[in-house]
Design a protein around this motif. Structure first.
Motif, PDB file in Angstrom:
ATOM      1  N   UNK A 179      53.034   0.478  27.656  1.00  0.00           N
ATOM      2  CA  UNK A 179      51.844  -0.079  27.020  1.00  0.00           C
ATOM      3  C   UNK A 179      50.650   0.890  27.024  1.00  0.00           C
ATOM      4  N   UNK A 180      50.700   1.937  27.847  1.00  0.00           N
ATOM      5  CA  UNK A 180      49.550   2.854  27.930  1.00  0.00           C
ATOM      6  C   UNK A 180      49.910   4.282  27.519  1.00  0.00           C
ATOM      7  N   UNK A 181      51.181   4.525  27.216  1.00  0.00           N
ATOM      8  CA  UNK A 181      51.589   5.880  26.814  1.00  0.00           C
ATOM      9  C   UNK A 181      50.774   6.348  25.637  1.00  0.00           C
ATOM     10  N   UNK A 182      50.398   7.607  25.672  1.00  0.00           N
ATOM     11  CA  UNK A 182      49.633   8.267  24.617  1.00  0.00           C
ATOM     12  C   UNK A 182      48.178   7.825  24.584  1.00  0.00           C
ATOM     13  N   UNK A 183      47.785   6.939  25.493  1.00  0.00           N
ATOM     14  CA  UNK A 183      46.374   6.530  25.571  1.00  0.00           C
ATOM     15  C   UNK A 183      45.763   6.882  26.926  1.00  0.00           C
ATOM     16  N   UNK A 184      46.572   6.796  27.988  1.00  0.00           N
ATOM     17  CA  UNK A 184      46.083   7.055  29.338  1.00  0.00           C
ATOM     18  C   UNK A 184      46.686   8.356  29.863  1.00  0.00           C
ATOM     19  N   UNK A 185      45.920   9.042  30.701  1.00  0.00           N
ATOM     20  CA  UNK A 185      46.409  10.268  31.340  1.00  0.00           C
ATOM     21  C   UNK A 185      46.043  10.250  32.816  1.00  0.00           C
ATOM     22  N   UNK A 186      47.054  10.434  33.654  1.00  0.00           N
ATOM     23  CA  UNK A 186      46.823  10.519  35.089  1.00  0.00           C
ATOM     24  C   UNK A 186      46.791  11.980  35.495  1.00  0.00           C
ATOM     25  N   UNK A 187      45.914  12.297  36.443  1.00  0.00           N
ATOM     26  CA  UNK A 187      45.818  13.670  36.937  1.00  0.00           C
ATOM     27  C   UNK A 187      45.414  13.630  38.410  1.00  0.00           C
ATOM     28  N   UNK A 188      45.603  14.743  39.085  1.00  0.00           N
ATOM     29  CA  UNK A 188      45.229  14.801  40.492  1.00  0.00           C
ATOM     30  C   UNK A 188      44.639  16.162  40.821  1.00  0.00           C
TER      31      UNK A 188
END
Length: 115
Positions: A62-71
């Motif tokens: 549901x969030x692919x291509x809209x959300x990005x996780x990083x660290x």
């Protein structure tokens, strides 16, 4: 051990928010870090996850291509960049850290997407 989320708030549909999770009293570099969310009346669900090195990421469909996780292991932080937000993204967002038998949660930050 503490995880503190920040960056939540009210945003219009189509807008963006950037959540941040800061860890204290432990080092996240070995931890698998994730963002979960829980909407009213629904179960908590995995939104995105990132491996210790940052090379591997996982997203809910549901969030692919809209959300990005990083660290940033040097800063002991994890971020979730959320773009093209939809009303159905409204939820409390939680940061999670897992390593072997350790499993830590933050207190959550509210994200509301509404016009």
């Amino acid at each position: 051990v503490k995880l503190v989320e920040s960056g939540g708030g009210l945003v219009q549909p189509g807008g963006s928010l950037r959540l941040s999770c800061t860890a204290s009293r432990f080092t996240i570099s070995r931890y698998y870090m994730s963002w979960y969310r829980q909407a009213p009346g629904k179960e908590r669900e995995l939104v995105a996850a990132i491996s210790g090195t940052g090379r591997t990421t996982t997203y809910a469909d549901s969030v692919k291509d809209r959300f990005t996780i990083s660290r940033d292991n040097d800063q002991n932080t994890v971020a979730l960049q959320m773009n093209s937000l939809k009303p159905e993204d409204t939820a409390v967002y939680y940061c999670n850290a897992k390593y072997m038998n350790n499993n830590y949660w933050g207190q959550g930050t509210q994200v509301t997407v509404s016009s």
